[in-house]
Design a protein around this motif. Structure first.
Motif, PDB file in Angstrom:
ATOM      1  N   ARG A 159       0.812  -1.223   0.000  1.00 39.42           N
ATOM      2  CA  ARG A 159       0.000   0.000   0.000  1.00 39.42           C
ATOM      3  C   ARG A 159       0.845   1.273   0.000  1.00 39.42           C
ATOM      4  NH1 ARG A 159      -5.283  -1.499   1.033  1.00 39.42           N
ATOM      5  NH2 ARG A 159      -5.509  -3.608   1.874  1.00 39.42           N
ATOM      6  N   LEU A 160       2.159   1.114   0.034  1.00 37.62           N
ATOM      7  CA  LEU A 160       3.031   2.285  -0.017  1.00 37.62           C
ATOM      8  C   LEU A 160       3.018   2.895  -1.416  1.00 37.62           C
ATOM      9  CD1 LEU A 160       6.087   0.992   2.045  1.00 37.62           C
ATOM     10  CD2 LEU A 160       4.444   2.747   2.739  1.00 37.62           C
ATOM     11  N   ASP A 161       3.429   4.156  -1.487  1.00 36.93           N
ATOM     12  CA  ASP A 161       3.459   4.854  -2.767  1.00 36.93           C
ATOM     13  C   ASP A 161       4.487   4.228  -3.698  1.00 36.93           C
ATOM     14  OD1 ASP A 161       1.794   6.419  -1.316  1.00 36.93           O
ATOM     15  OD2 ASP A 161       3.088   8.185  -1.282  1.00 36.93           O
ATOM     16  N   MET A 162       4.300   4.460  -4.991  1.00 33.18           N
ATOM     17  CA  MET A 162       5.267   3.982  -5.973  1.00 33.18           C
ATOM     18  C   MET A 162       6.630   4.625  -5.757  1.00 33.18           C
ATOM     19  SD  MET A 162       3.797   1.731  -7.741  1.00 33.18           S
ATOM     20  CE  MET A 162       5.045   1.535  -9.012  1.00 33.18           C
ATOM     21  N   GLU A 163       6.647   5.800  -5.153  1.00 36.15           N
ATOM     22  CA  GLU A 163       7.909   6.478  -4.875  1.00 36.15           C
ATOM     23  C   GLU A 163       8.800   5.623  -3.976  1.00 36.15           C
ATOM     24  OE1 GLU A 163       9.440  10.803  -3.089  1.00 36.15           O
ATOM     25  OE2 GLU A 163       7.341  10.198  -2.960  1.00 36.15           O
ATOM     26  N   PHE A 164       8.187   4.913  -3.024  1.00 39.16           N
ATOM     27  CA  PHE A 164       8.952   4.049  -2.124  1.00 39.16           C
ATOM     28  C   PHE A 164       9.615   2.928  -2.910  1.00 39.16           C
ATOM     29  CE2 PHE A 164       9.148   0.179   0.421  1.00 39.16           C
ATOM     30  CZ  PHE A 164       9.863   0.603   1.519  1.00 39.16           C
ATOM     31  N   PHE A 165       8.868   2.309  -3.810  1.00 40.22           N
ATOM     32  CA  PHE A 165       9.407   1.178  -4.562  1.00 40.22           C
ATOM     33  C   PHE A 165      10.478   1.625  -5.560  1.00 40.22           C
ATOM     34  CE2 PHE A 165       5.253  -0.202  -3.118  1.00 40.22           C
ATOM     35  CZ  PHE A 165       5.534  -1.463  -2.619  1.00 40.22           C
ATOM     36  N   SER A 371      16.174  -6.728  13.444  1.00 40.87           N
ATOM     37  CA  SER A 371      15.164  -7.077  12.438  1.00 40.87           C
ATOM     38  C   SER A 371      13.859  -6.332  12.689  1.00 40.87           C
ATOM     39  CB  SER A 371      14.917  -8.589  12.444  1.00 40.87           C
ATOM     40  OG  SER A 371      16.054  -9.299  12.011  1.00 40.87           O
ATOM     41  N   SER A 372      13.441  -6.249  13.947  1.00 38.25           N
ATOM     42  CA  SER A 372      12.180  -5.567  14.255  1.00 38.25           C
ATOM     43  C   SER A 372      12.259  -4.082  13.943  1.00 38.25           C
ATOM     44  CB  SER A 372      11.795  -5.793  15.719  1.00 38.25           C
ATOM     45  OG  SER A 372      12.773  -5.257  16.585  1.00 38.25           O
ATOM     46  N   GLU A 373      13.443  -3.485  14.066  1.00 40.29           N
ATOM     47  CA  GLU A 373      13.593  -2.076  13.688  1.00 40.29           C
ATOM     48  C   GLU A 373      13.324  -1.885  12.199  1.00 40.29           C
ATOM     49  OE1 GLU A 373      17.490  -0.942  14.865  1.00 40.29           O
ATOM     50  OE2 GLU A 373      16.908  -0.408  16.916  1.00 40.29           O
ATOM     51  N   ARG A 374      13.833  -2.799  11.373  1.00 39.71           N
ATOM     52  CA  ARG A 374      13.604  -2.707   9.932  1.00 39.71           C
ATOM     53  C   ARG A 374      12.122  -2.942   9.608  1.00 39.71           C
ATOM     54  NH1 ARG A 374      17.939  -3.868   6.325  1.00 39.71           N
ATOM     55  NH2 ARG A 374      16.785  -5.543   5.306  1.00 39.71           N
ATOM     56  N   ILE A 375      11.518  -3.911  10.292  1.00 43.07           N
ATOM     57  CA  ILE A 375      10.115  -4.231  10.027  1.00 43.07           C
ATOM     58  C   ILE A 375       9.210  -3.059  10.399  1.00 43.07           C
ATOM     59  CG2 ILE A 375       8.196  -5.679  10.787  1.00 43.07           C
ATOM     60  CD1 ILE A 375      10.245  -7.977  11.029  1.00 43.07           C
ATOM     61  N   PHE A 376       9.363  -2.554  11.620  1.00 46.59           N
ATOM     62  CA  PHE A 376       8.493  -1.463  12.060  1.00 46.59           C
ATOM     63  C   PHE A 376       8.865  -0.150  11.370  1.00 46.59           C
ATOM     64  CE2 PHE A 376       7.949  -4.273  15.870  1.00 46.59           C
ATOM     65  CZ  PHE A 376       6.612  -4.558  15.624  1.00 46.59           C
ATOM     66  N   GLY A 377      10.123  -0.010  10.978  1.00 51.16           N
ATOM     67  CA  GLY A 377      10.485   1.162  10.187  1.00 51.16           C
ATOM     68  C   GLY A 377       9.736   1.182   8.878  1.00 51.16           C
ATOM     69  N   LEU A 378       9.592   0.009   8.266  1.00 50.88           N
ATOM     70  CA  LEU A 378       8.821  -0.078   7.022  1.00 50.88           C
ATOM     71  C   LEU A 378       7.335   0.164   7.291  1.00 50.88           C
ATOM     72  CD1 LEU A 378       9.354  -2.695   4.242  1.00 50.88           C
ATOM     73  CD2 LEU A 378       7.054  -2.101   4.958  1.00 50.88           C
ATOM     74  N   MET A 379       6.830  -0.432   8.385  1.00 48.21           N
ATOM     75  CA  MET A 379       5.408  -0.260   8.707  1.00 48.21           C
ATOM     76  C   MET A 379       5.057   1.195   8.993  1.00 48.21           C
ATOM     77  SD  MET A 379       4.180  -3.450  11.042  1.00 48.21           S
ATOM     78  CE  MET A 379       4.180  -5.138  10.437  1.00 48.21           C
ATOM     79  N   ASP A 380       6.003   1.941   9.540  1.00 42.54           N
ATOM     80  CA  ASP A 380       5.744   3.345   9.894  1.00 42.54           C
ATOM     81  C   ASP A 380       5.985   4.303   8.737  1.00 42.54           C
ATOM     82  OD1 ASP A 380       5.147   2.452  12.406  1.00 42.54           O
ATOM     83  OD2 ASP A 380       7.099   2.951  13.268  1.00 42.54           O
ATOM     84  N   GLU A 381       6.428   3.762   7.603  1.00 41.84           N
ATOM     85  CA  GLU A 381       6.707   4.615   6.447  1.00 41.84           C
ATOM     86  C   GLU A 381       5.431   5.333   5.994  1.00 41.84           C
ATOM     87  OE1 GLU A 381       9.064   6.244   3.322  1.00 41.84           O
ATOM     88  OE2 GLU A 381       9.580   5.232   5.197  1.00 41.84           O
ATOM     89  N   GLY A 383       3.709   7.810   3.074  1.00 43.13           N
ATOM     90  CA  GLY A 383       3.850   8.249   1.695  1.00 43.13           C
ATOM     91  C   GLY A 383       3.257   9.632   1.474  1.00 43.13           C
ATOM     92  N   ARG A 384       3.406  10.086   0.249  1.00 40.84           N
ATOM     93  CA  ARG A 384       2.871  11.404  -0.106  1.00 40.84           C
ATOM     94  C   ARG A 384       1.383  11.339  -0.385  1.00 40.84           C
ATOM     95  NH1 ARG A 384       6.961  13.308  -4.769  1.00 40.84           N
ATOM     96  NH2 ARG A 384       5.338  14.866  -5.082  1.00 40.84           N
ATOM     97  N   ILE A 385       0.870  10.154  -0.683  1.00 38.11           N
ATOM     98  CA  ILE A 385      -0.552  10.024  -0.971  1.00 38.11           C
ATOM     99  C   ILE A 385      -1.323   9.936   0.337  1.00 38.11           C
ATOM    100  CG2 ILE A 385      -2.330   8.554  -1.987  1.00 38.11           C
ATOM    101  CD1 ILE A 385      -0.418   7.771  -4.139  1.00 38.11           C
ATOM    102  N   GLU A 386      -2.233  10.853   0.542  1.00 43.05           N
ATOM    103  CA  GLU A 386      -3.052  10.851   1.750  1.00 43.05           C
ATOM    104  C   GLU A 386      -4.299  10.014   1.507  1.00 43.05           C
ATOM    105  OE1 GLU A 386      -3.909  14.802   2.952  1.00 43.05           O
ATOM    106  OE2 GLU A 386      -1.801  15.399   3.140  1.00 43.05           O
TER     107      GLU A 386
END
Length: 670
Positions: A159-165, A371-381, A383-386
């Motif tokens: 569900r993240l923006d295409m900008e992330f990918f 590992s959990s820092e990377r996982i939750f860091g991604l979950m907290d990302e 995007g620009r799309i509201e």
């Protein structure tokens, strides 16, 4: 011409590692920015994802405590047997039996012997039962949490923006979903299990040692402060090394995924040796970072075991001398029974392994925390799309689309506009074509309509409603998209056509395939519609994949159709057949089409010519030819009238191409 230039760009930049994959392999963890924002990741893991499974983890913890407590009983009972049954001590006065009512204890020596045997046997039987329950509890807990974290992480990621990918490699994201999540499972099962065992064994043995003989207990536990200090230093040094290891794993995965995805280019370019060298480079970096962590562990665990063994040696020397001479050594007082000394030896021996294992628990914890820092860091990302959860669904009536002074930049801070003040209107049922040179912004215009990105300024409206004011799912549900790259999922032809229209019948799927001129070739496949297409549709040709993708859009029957070079991978004859089906599909349906083959869009109701992110010409095919501008010159290129082109057009094309070479558009915006 644009296609030839694009191919030339590919092969001329092939030897350049950083241009080929878009990643600087010297960079730090690609998720470092996300990781730095995460606070208390392990606490969050337990309370957010472990809370629903409190029953299984509680059963595991309680059973583990009881199992470990029963593990301590045999040594205590052995001390009783040595001192009372085989010695001259009073059976009922032994420390472990003093808590029991005297009426429960047998008076004869035979009865006492079998009482101890039965008690030891019972401790083993019930210990095994509690160990089994403990394993069920911890495994059920860890597997459930692992499942929830992996699915939640994937759901957030998609569900993240295409900008992330655009800024992350597939292998790096796969590393989070696979390796990092697995590290959590290992800690939640083995780590928590070992931690419970450690606490019970250390606390229980310490209690029993002081209960049996406080003076000798102080001697046996003397190395404990040294163990604590040694472990603290290990934790401080190992934490950053594990973060580096997690990063290097992602880079290895990215390189392997990138190379396997481009295996056709590698083979056709005869660059196997070159790519083997690049894999060796990233593998060597992983080796180096991982070896640093391994080397620290190699030094830590034997050292910890050595320090723990000091307690065993001290116990044997002091206690053995005490029993052998029947004299308390040094400042110690009183007497020491042989059974008590044996119990001390056994408990001290049992204490060595938990003490050494403490470092392993810390080791697993540090891995899991990284590992959990990377996982939750991604979950907290963010995007620009509201996304507004309360937004109303889009109901398309006429299908009228309006772009109102739209501006957009992929990098807001840089301020380089990809779309600059674009405005146009499309009446419902019309077909609008977007043409222009490579990098003009054509694909970006349509990505903004799909809200793959949000506009920076201006607005895009469908039937008068801003696309930002409707739910994202309803917006994309109303549209059908066929892109330049016809991606197929691993599965059958039927499953790929029905993707997104999962309730479609076989008859509807066949009808869609016929409309896309795909039915005939599908019937000739080994198993027809049940033929497996392979990963990414590798078993089909480019034209066949494109026709399956078009059939998918036909089956969806969208209100608005977006065709981004939908016939770029087919031959002229197949293009003619597909174009005929597309004409039927676009009838009375708002359609946007991007094409480099201008012959495919010459009948469009409106043609927009883009250059540098702006609309420089607009009109019908005939009107644009009359203007004798950029469109007319592009038409001349495709008609083979290159010698008749003005020198100014050729020079502008060269400048555009030079800019494209320097700043390769990460969005493949042709």
């Amino acid at each position: 011409m644009a296609v030839l230039l694009r191919h030339e760009r590919l092969f001329t930049t092939l030897p350049e590692a950083n241009l080929m994959d878009g990643v600087d392999w010297e960079k730090d963890d690609p998720f470092e920015e996300q990781r730095e924002r995460v606070e208390s990741p392990m606490r969050r893991l337990i309370f957010e994802y472990g809370r629903p499974y409190w029953f299984s983890v509680s059963v595991g913890l309680i059973s583990s405590v009881l199992a470990r407590a029963l593990d301590l009983l045999p040594a205590l009972l052995l001390a009783v047997a040595i001192d009372a049954i085989f010695g001259d001590a009073v059976f009922a006065e032994q420390v472990p039996l003093s808590v029991l009512p005297e009426a429960w204890l047998p008076a004869t020596q035979d009865g006492q012997f079998w009482f101890v045997v039965a008690a030891i046997a019972a401790s083993f039987v019930f210990g095994a039962i509690f160990h089994w329950i403990r394993n069920w509890g911890f495994n059920a807990f860890s597997q459930s949490v692992q499942h929830d974290v992996r699915t939640a992480t994937y759901d957030k990621m998609q569900r993240l923006d295409m900008e992330f990918f655009a800024n992350k490699q597939t292998g790096e994201m796969m590393s989070v979903l696979s390796n990092d999540v697995n590290q959590l499972e290992r800690f939640l099962n083995e780590g928590m299990n070992s931690a419970t065992r450690l606490v019970v064994m250390v606390v229980g043995i310490t209690f029993l040692l002081f209960w049996l003989e406080p003076q000798l207990a102080i001697v046996s536990l003397a190395p404990v402060p040294l163990i604590a200090a040694f472990t603290y230093l290990f934790v401080k040094k190992i934490q950053p090394k594990y973060a580096a290891v997690r990063s290097s794993v992602g880079k290895v995965n990215s390189r392997l995924e990138n190379n396997l995805g481009g295996i056709n280019v590698i083979k056709s370019s005869n660059t196997e040796s070159f790519e083997s060298g690049r894999v060796e480079d990233v593998s060597r970096k992983y080796y180096d970072t991982n070896w640093e962590a391994i080397w620290l562990r190699i030094k830590f665990f034997p050292g910890l075991q050595l320090i723990s063994g000091i307690g065993f040696v001290l116990t044997f020397v002091v206690g053995g001398y005490w029993v052998f001479t029947e004299t308390a050594p040094g400042p110690l007082t009183g007497t020491l029974q042989t059974g008590t000394f044996v119990a001390f030896i056994l408990y001290t021996q049992q204490l060595v392994w938990p003490m050494a294992q403490f470092g392993q628990v810390i080791n697993m914890y540090q891995r899991a925390e990284a590992s959990s820092e990377r996982i939750f860091g991604l979950m907290d990302e963010e995007g620009r799309i509201e996304r507004d959860a309360e937004a109303d669904a889009l109901e398309v009536s006429a299908g009228r689309v309006e772009y109102d002074q739209v501006c957009f930049s992929y990098d807001i801070d840089a301020g380089n506009l990809v779309i600059d003040d674009i405005s146009f209107e499309v009446e419902g049922g019309e077909t609008v074509a977007l043409v222009g040179p490579t990098g003009a912004g054509k694909s970006t215009v349509l990505k903004l309509l799909l809200r793959l990105y949000d506009v920076d300024e201006g607005a895009i409206r469908i039937d008068g409603r801003d696309v930002r004011d409707v739910s994202l799912s309803s917006l994309r549900r109303s549209m059908g998209y066929v892109g330049q790259e016809s991606f197929l999922f691993y599965g059958t032809v039927e499953e790929n056509i029905a993707y997104g229209s999962f309730d479609a019948s076989r008859e509807e799927i066949v009808a869609a395939a016929k409309a896309a001129e795909a039915h005939d070739f599908v019937q000739n496949l080994p198993e027809g519609y049940d033929t497996m297409v392979g990963e990414r549709g590798v078993k089909l040709s480019g034209g066949q994949r494109q026709r399956v993708a078009i059939a998918r859009a036909v089956l969806k029957d969208p209100d608005i159709l977006v065709l981004d070079e939908a016939t770029s991978d087919v031959d002229t004859e197949t293009e003619m057949l597909i174009q005929r089906s597309i004409d039927e599909l676009t009838e009375n349906r708002t359609t946007f089409a991007i094409a480099h083959r201008l012959s495919t869009i010459k009948d469009a109701d409106q043609i927009l010519v883009l250059e540098g992110g702006r609309i420089v010409e607009r009109g019908t095919h005939a009107e644009l030819l009359e203007e004798d501008g950029l469109y007319a010159h592009l038409w001349g290129v495709q008609a083979g009238e290159i010698d008749d082109l003005p020198q100014e057009f050729i020079e502008r094309a060269q400048r555009r191409q030079a800019r494209t070479e320097v700043d390769i558009d990460a969005t493949d915006d042709d």
